[in-house]
Design a protein around this motif. Structure first.
Motif, short mmCIF file in Angstrom:
data_model
loop_
_atom_site.label_atom_id
_atom_site.label_comp_id
_atom_site.label_asym_id
_atom_site.label_seq_id
_atom_site.Cartn_x
_atom_site.Cartn_y
_atom_site.Cartn_z
N GLY A 119 0.79 -1.22 0.00
CA GLY A 119 0.00 0.00 0.00
C GLY A 119 0.83 1.27 0.00
O GLY A 119 2.05 1.25 -0.02
N ALA A 120 0.13 2.39 0.02
CA ALA A 120 0.78 3.69 0.04
C ALA A 120 -0.15 4.69 0.70
O ALA A 120 -1.37 4.52 0.65
N PRO A 121 0.37 5.74 1.34
CA PRO A 121 1.79 6.07 1.50
C PRO A 121 2.42 5.27 2.62
O PRO A 121 1.72 4.60 3.38
N PRO A 122 3.74 5.34 2.78
CA PRO A 122 4.41 4.44 3.74
C PRO A 122 4.41 4.89 5.18
O PRO A 122 4.74 4.10 6.06
N ASP A 123 4.08 6.17 5.48
CA ASP A 123 4.16 6.64 6.87
C ASP A 123 5.55 6.39 7.45
O ASP A 123 5.70 5.76 8.50
N THR A 124 6.57 6.85 6.78
CA THR A 124 7.95 6.54 7.16
C THR A 124 8.32 7.16 8.51
O THR A 124 8.26 8.38 8.68
#
Length: 561
Positions: A119-124
């Motif tokens: 999925g996206a976004p990655p929540d880095t």
């Protein structure tokens, strides 16, 4: 507000009014779920089940909340007498990059060995301890050495193996990850909920694990916090964590109902840190009424860097946001765990719901004040989201021998209705607990006056040097979304960053119709020396959709030791 299946989580909220506190403290149900097995053991067991096909794929629901227009009504403020502070516009970078690059390695990403990410976004986000780096994206995290060797991979819900509720059986992401420097412990958290159609549905849980030792591969105390489904409670979206001596402070954007519906305000909460560190089942979580900030969300709690305590313990912790006034607004939340109450005000005797107001000069948020998706990319008409309606994680607080600073960043539009989309604004607030804090630095970093810069995160080392990490792209010049950093020495002229340094050059543009990008990045300070900056952000190795990667890098200024 629902999200693209299998992706990270956020709610896009614009500024809102600071309403007077009109209800009692929310005492959220909090349950202690015991001590886990060592994480390393649970991760190995999970990996074996995955290989045998006995575990379902991770399930995520992406949300992107409605843009809320700010209503300046019913406010109570304590405002400095100083005039509005106009941002310094830095259009060049005369001084060379001064920090020394260190580590530079891949973080978790789609298609990386061992990661079941789609999925996206990655929540880095990442946290750094004396010997480890822990990076968490969406629904999985990696425990690594500081040279990038992966020691363990695990789904986020692995931390809650055996607890028997949604914290164990679902894996939704929206991670919050911190290293508690004062206690030498790790704090890891994500939310959990049911789904009706494509929308989150009650029960709404926040799942929190606190390590029992300084080893992130060891055992954890587990807690769940339950949010109700109706006002003044609701779905706990876009949680952000700040560690302070008297609490784990969290902010959430709250959506009432089940399935989750309209945005109803911001939950500003404090959990009993001292009890959670020892696994005390009587630990509580206290929140200001959601209506305290009913018109807007996405506040950030201050997060303590270093081990020097804040200059005062009487005001609790700071929550900050940027309003369309334009201004920076600071509220103070002080918990009383014995009496199960909180006070939420300006910290200097103001009425409930009052705030400190730091007036800004003209401020146009990215996307010509829209704060949405407008960053162009080479080779595609698809544009990327800026999340410019909010300050970006973290709001990093540091006390350097009585000189205390709160630093934070956001994205602004450098030319309004012109062709440009976004560049970086950064702030340093001195004496943030004072009755009249000082906006010591207020600058817009736009060194080449052509590239777009957004999704920033900023921190300060123990010497007072600063570093910002962010995404950068230039469609006209063919520069695909990349990751870069810029820094400044404490001795540099005020409001100046030095030349930009590229952490990694992106190899791809995000195509299709997926506009979400990053949701947040993270800049942290290494507790081993209190000097080394660590950053994680998103990039793509090749054109595509749902094929993001993350990159981790470190930097340190000479003279900091």
């Amino acid at each position: 507000m629902n999200k693209i299946l299998a992706a990270g989580v956020s709610a896009c909220l614009a500024s809102g009014a600071a309403l007077a506190q009109q209800a009692d403290t929310l005492v959220l149900p909090m349950q202690y779920l015991g001590v886990s097995q060592p994480l390393y053991t649970m991760a190995l067991q999970q990996r074996n089940l995955n290989m045998r096909g006995l575990l379902p794929p991770t399930e995520m629901i992406q949300r992107h909340g409605p843009l809320i227009t700010e209503l300046e009504v019913a406010t109570k403020s304590t405002s400095p007498s100083a005039p509005a502070s106009v941002s310094y516009e830095q259009k060049d970078a005369p001084a060379p990059f001064a920090a020394v690059a260190g580590a530079n390695f891949e973080g978790p990403g789609v298609g990386m060995p061992g990661f079941n990410l789609t999925g996206a976004p990655p929540d880095t986000t990442l946290a750094v301890g004396p010997s480890h780096v822990v990076a968490w994206v969406n629904s999985m995290f990696a425990i690594m050495t500081k040279t990038g060797t992966v020691l363990s991979l695990a789904n986020g819900n692995t931390l809650f193996t055996g607890v028997g509720n949604l914290c164990e059986t679902s894996n939704r992401g929206d991670p919050i990850l911190q290293y508690d420097r004062l206690a030498d412990r790790w704090v890891m958290s994500q939310f959990a909920f049911n789904v009706i159609g494509s929308s989150p549905a009650a029960p709404y849980l926040q799942c929190i694990a606190v390590s029992t030792t300084n080893n992130p591969l060891g055992a954890y105390h587990r807690y769940t916090i339950t949010f109700g489904s109706t006002t003044p409670n609701g779905f706990n979206d876009y949680g952000k964590l700040g560690i302070f001596p008297d609490g784990y402070y969290t902010s959430y954007n709250v959506f009432a109902g089940t399935p989750a519906g309209l945005f109803s305000g911001a939950a500003l909460c404090a959990s009993d840190r001292l009890k959670m560190l020892v696994g005390d089942p009587t630990a509580t979580t206290l929140c200001a009424p959601v209506t305290t900030y009913g018109g807007g969300g996405s506040l950030l709690p201050a997060d303590l860097d270093g081990t020097t305590l804040p200059t005062t313990a009487t005001q609790g912790n700071i929550f900050i946001r940027q309003s369309t006034a334009p201004a920076l607004r600071l509220l103070k939340l002080k918990p009383d765990y014995v009496n199960s109450t909180v006070t939420i005000n300006d910290g200097v005797g103001g009425a409930a719901g009052s705030f400190i107001n730091l007036a800004l000069g003209p401020t146009i948020r990215a996307c010509n004040n829209g704060g949405g998706a407008c960053v162009p990319q080479p080779g595609t008409a698809n544009q990327l989201d800026t999340l410019a309606d909010r300050l970006m994680y973290r709001a990093a607080y540091r006390n350097r021998g009585g000189v205390d600073s709160l630093v934070v960043t956001q994205s602004v539009d450098p030319d309004g209705a012109g062709a440009r989309a976004a560049t970086l604004r950064w702030y340093e607030i001195r004496s943030p607990f004072a009755a009249v804090p000082t906006l010591f630095q207020n600058a817009t970093y736009d060194p080449d006056a052509s590239s777009d810069r957004w999704m920033g995160s900023v921190a300060m080392d123990k010497m007072g040097n600063m570093m910002i990490g962010y995404s950068v792209a230039n469609a006209a010049a063919g520069v695909k979304p990349s990751i870069a950093v810029a820094g400044r020495l404490r001795t540099d002229l005020r409001n100046r960053m030095r030349a930009e340094q590229t952490l990694i050059t992106g190899g791809g543009s995000q195509t299709g119709t997926l506009t979400r990008w990053g949701d947040y990045t993270t800049m942290q300070i290494d507790p081993a020396d209190d000097c080394t900056f660590w950053f994680i952000g998103q990039y793509l190795a090749a054109d595509g959709t749902f094929n993001w990667r993350s990159r981790i890098g470190s930097y340190k200024f000479n003279g900091c030791s």
